[in-house]
Design a protein around this motif. Structure first.
Motif, mmCIF file in Angstrom:
data_model
loop_
_atom_site.group_PDB
_atom_site.id
_atom_site.type_symbol
_atom_site.label_atom_id
_atom_site.label_comp_id
_atom_site.label_asym_id
_atom_site.label_seq_id
_atom_site.Cartn_x
_atom_site.Cartn_y
_atom_site.Cartn_z
ATOM 1 N N GLY B 175 -2.643 -9.794 1.683
ATOM 2 C CA GLY B 175 -1.878 -9.601 2.922
ATOM 3 C C GLY B 175 -2.713 -9.701 4.177
ATOM 4 O O GLY B 175 -2.303 -9.205 5.227
ATOM 5 N N PHE B 230 6.537 -6.872 9.749
ATOM 6 C CA PHE B 230 5.562 -6.994 8.668
ATOM 7 C C PHE B 230 6.228 -7.345 7.334
ATOM 8 O O PHE B 230 5.600 -7.943 6.457
ATOM 9 C CB PHE B 230 4.738 -5.713 8.521
ATOM 10 C CG PHE B 230 3.380 -5.823 9.146
ATOM 11 C CD1 PHE B 230 2.429 -6.674 8.631
ATOM 12 C CD2 PHE B 230 3.049 -5.095 10.277
ATOM 13 C CE1 PHE B 230 1.186 -6.801 9.210
ATOM 14 C CE2 PHE B 230 1.809 -5.208 10.877
ATOM 15 C CZ PHE B 230 0.869 -6.068 10.343
ATOM 16 N N LEU B 234 4.546 -10.181 5.293
ATOM 17 C CA LEU B 234 4.019 -9.996 3.938
ATOM 18 C C LEU B 234 4.867 -10.740 2.908
ATOM 19 O O LEU B 234 4.341 -11.228 1.903
ATOM 20 C CB LEU B 234 3.926 -8.506 3.616
ATOM 21 C CG LEU B 234 2.911 -7.772 4.516
ATOM 22 C CD1 LEU B 234 3.082 -6.269 4.413
ATOM 23 C CD2 LEU B 234 1.487 -8.177 4.158
ATOM 24 N N CYS B 237 3.670 -14.131 2.603
ATOM 25 C CA CYS B 237 2.387 -14.277 1.894
ATOM 26 C C CYS B 237 2.592 -14.651 0.435
ATOM 27 O O CYS B 237 1.629 -14.905 -0.291
ATOM 28 C CB CYS B 237 1.571 -12.986 1.964
ATOM 29 S SG CYS B 237 1.048 -12.531 3.621
ATOM 30 N N ASN B 254 0.865 -15.019 -5.562
ATOM 31 C CA ASN B 254 0.196 -14.900 -4.263
ATOM 32 C C ASN B 254 -0.349 -16.275 -3.871
ATOM 33 O O ASN B 254 -0.202 -17.249 -4.607
ATOM 34 C CB ASN B 254 -0.890 -13.815 -4.291
ATOM 35 C CG ASN B 254 -2.012 -14.126 -5.270
ATOM 36 O OD1 ASN B 254 -2.246 -15.285 -5.612
ATOM 37 N ND2 ASN B 254 -2.707 -13.100 -5.737
ATOM 38 N N ILE B 265 5.464 -6.039 -3.547
ATOM 39 C CA ILE B 265 5.179 -5.977 -2.107
ATOM 40 C C ILE B 265 6.043 -4.896 -1.454
ATOM 41 O O ILE B 265 5.598 -4.188 -0.546
ATOM 42 C CB ILE B 265 5.449 -7.366 -1.460
ATOM 43 C CG1 ILE B 265 4.749 -8.470 -2.257
ATOM 44 C CG2 ILE B 265 5.018 -7.372 -0.001
ATOM 45 C CD1 ILE B 265 3.316 -8.212 -2.599
ATOM 46 N N THR B 269 4.140 -1.945 0.379
ATOM 47 C CA THR B 269 4.217 -1.965 1.836
ATOM 48 C C THR B 269 4.815 -0.659 2.348
ATOM 49 O O THR B 269 4.296 -0.042 3.301
ATOM 50 C CB THR B 269 5.066 -3.160 2.321
ATOM 51 O OG1 THR B 269 4.524 -4.358 1.779
ATOM 52 C CG2 THR B 269 5.062 -3.258 3.840
ATOM 53 N N ALA B 302 -3.353 -3.941 2.782
ATOM 54 C CA ALA B 302 -2.809 -5.307 2.745
ATOM 55 C C ALA B 302 -3.505 -6.213 1.733
ATOM 56 O O ALA B 302 -2.845 -6.999 1.036
ATOM 57 C CB ALA B 302 -2.876 -5.933 4.136
ATOM 58 N N LEU B 305 -1.982 -5.596 -1.755
ATOM 59 C CA LEU B 305 -0.570 -5.191 -1.880
ATOM 60 C C LEU B 305 0.098 -5.748 -3.133
ATOM 61 O O LEU B 305 1.090 -5.194 -3.608
ATOM 62 C CB LEU B 305 0.228 -5.653 -0.653
ATOM 63 C CG LEU B 305 0.074 -4.825 0.623
ATOM 64 C CD1 LEU B 305 0.817 -5.497 1.767
ATOM 65 C CD2 LEU B 305 0.587 -3.404 0.432
ATOM 66 N N ASP B 306 -0.424 -6.817 -3.666
ATOM 67 C CA ASP B 306 0.167 -7.404 -4.874
ATOM 68 C C ASP B 306 -0.225 -6.653 -6.147
ATOM 69 O O ASP B 306 0.375 -6.863 -7.191
ATOM 70 C CB ASP B 306 -0.220 -8.888 -4.998
ATOM 71 C CG ASP B 306 -1.728 -9.113 -4.916
ATOM 72 O OD1 ASP B 306 -2.437 -8.266 -4.327
ATOM 73 O OD2 ASP B 306 -2.203 -10.143 -5.431
#
Lengths: 58, 435
Positions: B175, B230, B234, B237, B254, B265, B269, B302, B305-306
């Protein structure tokens, strides 16, 4: 560096989050819980100080 | 319908879904800009409000054509360092068939749009830190340099499946903790050193004064809009599945090709937003910083985040919420007048975000056998590269502008208000600034 990966190969992966299937999940869960509670005490302490200050002035 | 026809129809439908997905993600990302606009105007004093807002909007407007001129080409061509791959970049030159309406290309426009909005975000990050004394023309040149050159070069290196930081070091930055936030934060630091503090920020003995913006409610609402934006940022992304451009027929991935989900996510997030807000509140009990804590949290989490366990994303974000205001205090004492704490929120929390992945995400394999796994050293190299790539251009170009005398408004203009330079009044009913 902490080895937190439950994944050895992406093509067979299902649960991919850090510490999946290990005690690390429980550790971070409880740390999260504590971090949710501590700010309440910080807030309460500051509120009490304001209450005391204003009641003292009356 | 034959299996081949069915496959072709499904792939075509997926491509249209991809187009829809990135189109609306881009639209949501514009909310980041709307949020930064409110954030900066609220953080400005009455006499500077419209100059801050105008500066922010012009950064957005200039970014779009310049990203069309050369930004997208840099991303496609410069993945290997400073020597461009002209063949790979051919689709990104502004006269390419892909760079305009083309019935055989449903993807380039929406990808270009999403990356353009990432570029606008980087410029907005720098924009807030320099309010109330930077001159407009110099700011616009610096914003274009940051968004349409420096940021996209960092993305080509570390946010591209063939980028050298990915292929050589296994750099992982889902992210954009590094490629967007560190780059912007440390570019801003370079500019701030040459720009100097606002008039009245420091006393003769060097102690800082707190300069309050004219509307904290506007700032707080702006920050909440940034949080909404965001989700577009995100979401963009991720790579959409099931097309010829996708990493997988059936699963999100990703940008490097590792599989993940939109649910991942969403989990992380939200947890990062909450962790950052609560951490900043615990640290400061200041509404400004509490809302900035949402950014501290998202930026800190970030890069991973995955992959984070949501509880750990919260903890990492909470730590970022403590780190951000702490670092802002240090910069302030060092004489860096960062009006909104952008260097700390984006730069310092970006460092933490990259290192947190290096500390906690050992053992995850690379997206392919040729690409290294995530390592602390790979993330540390990322920190060094992102710091230098952000700081050096920001410092060097602003130094030139400083020497030319076109960087900073004079003291009388600052005291009269930067709105004088654009001949506008934010509040005609004569609301006065108390500072």
């Amino acid at each position: 560096m902490i080895n937190s990966s439950p994944v050895e190969a992406w093509d067979t992966a299902t649960v991919i989050f850090t510490f999946a299937g290990s005690g690390g999940v429980h550790l971070w869960f409880w740390v999260m819980c504590i971090l949710c509670i501590v700010p309440l005490f910080v807030s309460l302490k500051a509120e009490n100080a304001v209450e005391k200050e204003h009641n003292g002035n009356n | 319908m034959s299996p081949e026809e069915l496959y072709a129809a499904t792939t075509r439908a997926n491509l249209l879904n991809l187009e829809v997905y990135y189109y609306w993600a881009t639209a949501i990302m514009i909310l980041i800009h709307a949020g930064f606009l409110m954030y900066e105007m609220g953080a400005s004093r009455v006499k500077h409000v419209l100059a801050s807002g105008t500066k922010n909007i012009l950064a957005f407007a200039f970014m779009i054509p310049t990203f069309f001129m050369f930004g997208w080409w840099i991303y496609l061509a410069m993945y290997n360092g400073f020597v461009p791959d002209f063949e790979a970049g051919a689709g990104g030159v502004p006269w390419s068939d892909s760079m305009g309406p083309n019935l055989a290309d449903n993807a380039t426009g929406v990808f270009w749009g999403a990356f353009t909005l990432f570029a606008c975000t980087t410029a907005s990050i720098m924009s807030g830190s320099v309010i109330e004394r930077i001159r407009m023309a110099s700011f616009i040149v610096l914003a274009v340099l940051l968004g349409s050159v420096v940021w996209i070069l960092s993305a080509a290196w570390g946010w591209h499946y063939a980028g050298w930081m990915v292929t050589d070091w296994g750099y992982h930055d889902f992210g954009a903790s590094g490629v967007v936030h560190m780059i912007s934060g440390f570019f801003a630091l370079g500019v701030l050193i040459n720009l100097g503090p606002r008039v009245g920020k420091y006393n003769p003995d060097g102690s800082p004064n707190r300069i309050r913006g004219h509307s904290l409610p506007m700032t707080a609402t702006g920050l909440m809009l940034i949080v909404v934006g965001f989700f577009g940022f995100l979401g963009a992304c991720l790579i959409f599945p099931g097309t010829e451009l996708s990493w997988s027929a059936t699963q999100w991935a990703n940008i490097y090709g590792q599989p993940t989900t939109l649910s991942a996510i969403c989990f992380n997030t939200l947890m990062a937003v909450a962790g950052g807000i609560i951490g900043c509140y615990a640290m400061t009990r200041d509404p400004f910083w509490m809302m900035s804590g949402a950014l501290c949290g998202v930026i800190s989490a970030a890069a991973g985040l995955d992959l984070w366990y949501p509880g750990l994303a919260f903890v990492v974000a909470f730590a970022g919420g403590i780190l951000g205001p702490w670092a802002a205090g240090i910069f302030e004492r060092l004489g860096i007048d960062d009006a909104v704490g952008a260097v700390s929120v984006h730069g310092v929390c970006g460092i933490w975000g990259l290192l947190a992945v290096g500390i906690f995400m050992g053992g995850y394999p690379g997206p392919s056998e040729e690409i290294p796994a995530i390592t602390f050293m790979g993330q540390f190299v990322g920190v060094i590269v992102m710091f230098l790539l952000g700081f050096i251009p920001g410092y060097a170009v602003s130094w030139i502008f400083h020497k030319m005398g076109i960087l900073r408004a004079s003291e009388p203009v600052q005291e009269a208000g930067m709105d004088k330079e654009i001949n506008a009044v934010a509040y005609p009913e004569e609301i006065k600034s108390i500072h």
